[in-house]
Design a protein around this motif. Structure first.
Motif, PDB file in Angstrom:
ATOM      1  N   ILE A 127      16.124 -11.076  -3.387  1.00 12.83           N
ATOM      2  CA  ILE A 127      14.781 -10.528  -3.184  1.00 12.83           C
ATOM      3  C   ILE A 127      14.810  -9.008  -3.280  1.00 12.83           C
ATOM      4  O   ILE A 127      15.619  -8.343  -2.624  1.00 12.83           O
ATOM      5  N   SER A 128      13.918  -8.458  -4.101  1.00 13.19           N
ATOM      6  CA  SER A 128      13.669  -7.023  -4.158  1.00 13.19           C
ATOM      7  C   SER A 128      12.256  -6.786  -3.631  1.00 13.19           C
ATOM      8  O   SER A 128      11.322  -7.500  -4.011  1.00 13.19           O
ATOM      9  N   TYR A 129      12.098  -5.799  -2.781  1.00  7.97           N
ATOM     10  CA  TYR A 129      10.820  -5.574  -2.115  1.00  7.97           C
ATOM     11  C   TYR A 129      10.048  -4.454  -2.812  1.00  7.97           C
ATOM     12  O   TYR A 129      10.621  -3.448  -3.231  1.00  7.97           O
ATOM     13  N   ILE A 130       8.742  -4.643  -2.920  1.00  6.54           N
ATOM     14  CA  ILE A 130       7.863  -3.626  -3.487  1.00  6.54           C
ATOM     15  C   ILE A 130       6.949  -3.117  -2.380  1.00  6.54           C
ATOM     16  O   ILE A 130       6.149  -3.880  -1.820  1.00  6.54           O
ATOM     17  N   PHE A 131       7.079  -1.842  -2.045  1.00  4.81           N
ATOM     18  CA  PHE A 131       6.226  -1.213  -1.036  1.00  4.81           C
ATOM     19  C   PHE A 131       4.997  -0.617  -1.717  1.00  4.81           C
ATOM     20  O   PHE A 131       5.088  -0.074  -2.822  1.00  4.81           O
ATOM     21  N   ILE A 132       3.846  -0.686  -1.040  1.00  4.08           N
ATOM     22  CA  ILE A 132       2.600  -0.216  -1.653  1.00  4.08           C
ATOM     23  C   ILE A 132       2.171   1.162  -1.150  1.00  4.08           C
ATOM     24  O   ILE A 132       1.201   1.719  -1.653  1.00  4.08           O
ATOM     25  N   SER A 133       2.900   1.715  -0.173  1.00  4.03           N
ATOM     26  CA  SER A 133       2.631   3.084   0.282  1.00  4.03           C
ATOM     27  C   SER A 133       3.861   3.593   1.011  1.00  4.03           C
ATOM     28  O   SER A 133       4.648   2.814   1.567  1.00  4.03           O
ATOM     29  N   ASP A 134       4.026   4.925   1.005  1.00  2.00           N
ATOM     30  CA  ASP A 134       5.135   5.527   1.752  1.00  2.00           C
ATOM     31  C   ASP A 134       5.008   5.219   3.240  1.00  2.00           C
ATOM     32  O   ASP A 134       5.985   4.928   3.926  1.00  2.00           O
ATOM     33  N   PHE A 135       3.775   5.289   3.716  1.00  2.00           N
ATOM     34  CA  PHE A 135       3.497   5.036   5.132  1.00  2.00           C
ATOM     35  C   PHE A 135       3.987   3.649   5.536  1.00  2.00           C
ATOM     36  O   PHE A 135       4.712   3.489   6.524  1.00  2.00           O
ATOM     37  N   ALA A 136       3.593   2.629   4.770  1.00  2.00           N
ATOM     38  CA  ALA A 136       3.974   1.250   5.097  1.00  2.00           C
ATOM     39  C   ALA A 136       5.480   1.040   4.966  1.00  2.00           C
ATOM     40  O   ALA A 136       6.079   0.306   5.766  1.00  2.00           O
ATOM     41  N   SER A 137       6.089   1.679   3.969  1.00  2.00           N
ATOM     42  CA  SER A 137       7.534   1.509   3.786  1.00  2.00           C
ATOM     43  C   SER A 137       8.301   2.025   4.996  1.00  2.00           C
ATOM     44  O   SER A 137       9.283   1.417   5.434  1.00  2.00           O
ATOM     45  N   PRO A 144     -15.350  14.297   0.445  1.00  2.00           N
ATOM     46  CA  PRO A 144     -14.279  14.576   1.404  1.00  2.00           C
ATOM     47  C   PRO A 144     -14.123  13.415   2.399  1.00  2.00           C
ATOM     48  O   PRO A 144     -15.113  12.792   2.799  1.00  2.00           O
ATOM     49  N   CYS A 145     -12.875  13.162   2.794  1.00  2.00           N
ATOM     50  CA  CYS A 145     -12.591  12.041   3.690  1.00  2.00           C
ATOM     51  C   CYS A 145     -12.009  12.532   5.009  1.00  2.00           C
ATOM     52  O   CYS A 145     -11.051  13.307   5.026  1.00  2.00           O
ATOM     53  N   ALA A 188      -2.355   4.399   6.644  1.00  2.00           N
ATOM     54  CA  ALA A 188      -1.691   4.952   5.463  1.00  2.00           C
ATOM     55  C   ALA A 188      -2.528   5.933   4.673  1.00  2.00           C
ATOM     56  O   ALA A 188      -1.986   6.661   3.828  1.00  2.00           O
ATOM     57  N   SER A 189      -3.826   6.018   4.921  1.00  2.00           N
ATOM     58  CA  SER A 189      -4.652   6.985   4.206  1.00  2.00           C
ATOM     59  C   SER A 189      -4.249   8.422   4.507  1.00  2.00           C
ATOM     60  O   SER A 189      -4.577   9.342   3.748  1.00  2.00           O
ATOM     61  N   LYS A 190      -3.528   8.626   5.611  1.00  2.00           N
ATOM     62  CA  LYS A 190      -3.073   9.983   5.932  1.00  2.00           C
ATOM     63  C   LYS A 190      -2.184  10.540   4.827  1.00  2.00           C
ATOM     64  O   LYS A 190      -2.090  11.756   4.635  1.00  2.00           O
ATOM     65  N   ASP A 191      -1.525   9.643   4.054  1.00  2.00           N
ATOM     66  CA  ASP A 191      -0.645  10.088   2.976  1.00  2.00           C
ATOM     67  C   ASP A 191      -1.392  10.822   1.869  1.00  2.00           C
ATOM     68  O   ASP A 191      -0.803  11.637   1.157  1.00  2.00           O
ATOM     69  N   ILE A 192      -2.668  10.514   1.688  1.00  2.00           N
ATOM     70  CA  ILE A 192      -3.408  11.079   0.559  1.00  2.00           C
ATOM     71  C   ILE A 192      -4.227  12.309   0.939  1.00  2.00           C
ATOM     72  O   ILE A 192      -4.854  12.931   0.081  1.00  2.00           O
ATOM     73  N   ILE A 193      -4.233  12.654   2.236  1.00  2.00           N
ATOM     74  CA  ILE A 193      -5.071  13.764   2.699  1.00  2.00           C
ATOM     75  C   ILE A 193      -4.325  15.097   2.598  1.00  2.00           C
ATOM     76  O   ILE A 193      -3.230  15.263   3.134  1.00  2.00           O
ATOM     77  N   GLU A 194      -4.946  16.030   1.881  1.00  2.00           N
ATOM     78  CA  GLU A 194      -4.504  17.428   1.848  1.00  2.00           C
ATOM     79  C   GLU A 194      -5.439  18.181   2.800  1.00  2.00           C
ATOM     80  O   GLU A 194      -6.610  18.402   2.469  1.00  2.00           O
ATOM     81  N   GLU A 195      -4.936  18.518   3.944  1.00  2.00           N
ATOM     82  CA  GLU A 195      -5.764  19.081   5.007  1.00  2.00           C
ATOM     83  C   GLU A 195      -6.585  20.281   4.527  1.00  2.00           C
ATOM     84  O   GLU A 195      -6.040  21.266   4.015  1.00  2.00           O
ATOM     85  N   GLY A 196      -7.907  20.155   4.655  1.00  2.00           N
ATOM     86  CA  GLY A 196      -8.800  21.232   4.270  1.00  2.00           C
ATOM     87  C   GLY A 196      -9.107  21.313   2.793  1.00  2.00           C
ATOM     88  O   GLY A 196      -9.927  22.136   2.372  1.00  2.00           O
TER      89      GLY A 196
END
Length: 409
Positions: free
Chosen positions: A194-204, A329-330, A337-345
């Motif tokens: 088994i090889s695992y595929i992660f869908i976000s850095d956060f989840a991994s 803006p979000c 995991a959405s924190k991974d995509i946020i560039e503060e400000g």
């Protein structure tokens, strides 16, 4: 000699689109069928119109998922060990060679069960397993205590975990899930194929923290279809938007408290168990029920900022990305995991997901028109929709398949 993938067997509990994971499984299966012979193996029907109209060969057992099977004893037994799924998959595999076939598992906990994994190794097939959630390590799949409405950091399957009633239904259901997890751990963790595929850095990070023995893993974000992309002129708007289920884990209470404290107009798109309660409690907020994507457009065009207050370790939320595609803006809880995509400000802000006061403070900061205008322009000009396209997803997925088949890491 380099092996080449010719066949892909996609394994998914549902033959119709039941949620985000099944959507990815189906869309990728259909896209892959342009170049490979693709079979989709599912436990629960009916088969979707999209699959029926495609080149994908569908094998569906026509079973009920374990939640909706009225014969509860049968549901429990099938959920623990689906004997029919194992036997039928064995028959299907007899028509393929492990030299040119990849088996890609997307979901298995709601119908197929872990009965298939030892079989796949015995027959010599290489397996890609996408971790859409946390069922790989957590009995309830969410790393979340649903009755207490907070993230759970208890060691999965420890004595304390087993004694804790964290299930959204009842403790009896938790004990079923503990039994299922024990069987699953015994039949997935020893597998070397088994090889695992992660869908976000956060989840991994969350998965590897609890299951560090994983050796072979890849990263591939889920595809998103950005239909009818348009730029919203956010600076001229005053409304703050929520889109999603109305349940505690989604942070809807924090959203309602935060926008009320900040005295800003707000709209909630979605339904759920809290709909009537919150609609009555917050007359200052417009609750419009669930809307199809095309029917959300008028609300998006009136949005100043989108708020994503999810308070559990959501592995790869799509809605914030859909908002960014329109330049919105979000404001995002730091618990998912959405924190991974946020560039503060630059494209949004993070806040302590448990604190409505923290949300209020960010909302107040977003009252500055010049700030919102600058963010709005930056987001729309820099957000790369092609990164999330199905074509890009499939291109990288093919590379992963080739690597797995040839023993790559």
């Amino acid at each position: 000699m380099v092996k080449k993938v010719k066949n892909v067997i996609v394994i998914c509990d549902f033959a119709y689109i039941e949620g985000g994971a099944s959507r990815v499984a189906h869309e990728s299966a259909i896209a892959l069928s342009k170049d490979y012979h693709v079979t989709l193996f599912a436990a629960v029907g009916p088969v979707s119109d999209e699959l029926q109209a495609s080149k994908v060969n569908v094998v569906c057992l026509g079973q009920k998922d374990i939640l909706h099977d009225k014969n509860r004893l049968h549901a429990v037994l099938q959920g623990l060990w689906n004997k029919e799924a194992k036997e039928k998959l064995s028959t299907v595999l007899n028509h393929f060679s492990c030299e040119d076939t990849i088996v890609h598992v997307h979901t298995w906990t709601k119908g197929i069960s872990s009965s298939i994994f030892a079989l796949l190794e015995e027959k010599g097939f290489q397996v890609a397993l996408t971790t859409h959630d946390y069922f790989l390590v957590c009995p309830n799949g969410g790393l979340y205590n649903y009755p207490q409405h907070h993230i759970c950091e208890i060691e999965p399957m420890s004595g304390k975990c087993i004694r804790t009633n964290c299930d959204a239904r009842n403790y009896g259901h938790k004990l079923f899930r503990v039994c299922r997890q024990k069987i699953q751990n015994d039949h997935i963790r020893p597998r070397k194929n088994i090889s695992y595929i992660f869908i976000s850095d956060f989840a991994s990070k969350q998965l590897l923290k609890r299951y560090p023995q994983i050796q072979k893993h890849y990263f591939l974000e889920n595809p998103i279809n950005f239909t009818n992309r348009f730029q919203v002129d956010c600076a001229k708007n005053t409304m703050f938007l929520y889109v999603g289920r109305l349940t505690d884990d989604k942070g809807i209470r924090i959203f309602c408290e935060g926008v009320t404290k900040a005295h800003v107009p707000a709209v909630v798109i979605g339904k759920g168990v809290l709909y009537e309660e919150l609609k009555e409690k917050y007359p200052n907020i417009e609750f419009v029920g669930w809307k199809e994507k095309k029917d959300m457009v008028p609300y998006l065009k009136k949005t100043r900022c989108f708020v994503f207050p999810s308070t559990y370790y959501e592995a790869s939320p799509l809605t914030p990305l859909e908002m960014l595609a329109c330049g919105i803006p979000c404001i995002v809880s730091d618990k998912n995991a959405s924190k991974d995509i946020i560039e503060e400000g630059k494209n949004g802000f993070l806040y302590d997901g448990y604190q409505s006061e923290a949300l209020k403070q960010v909302i107040e900061r977003c009252q500055e028109d010049d700030l919102i205008k600058t963010m709005n322009t930056y987001i729309y000009q820099t957000f790369d929709t092609t990164k999330y396209s199905i074509d890009n997803h499939i291109r990288h997925l093919k590379e992963i398949y080739q690597s797995i088949l040839n023993g790559g890491d």
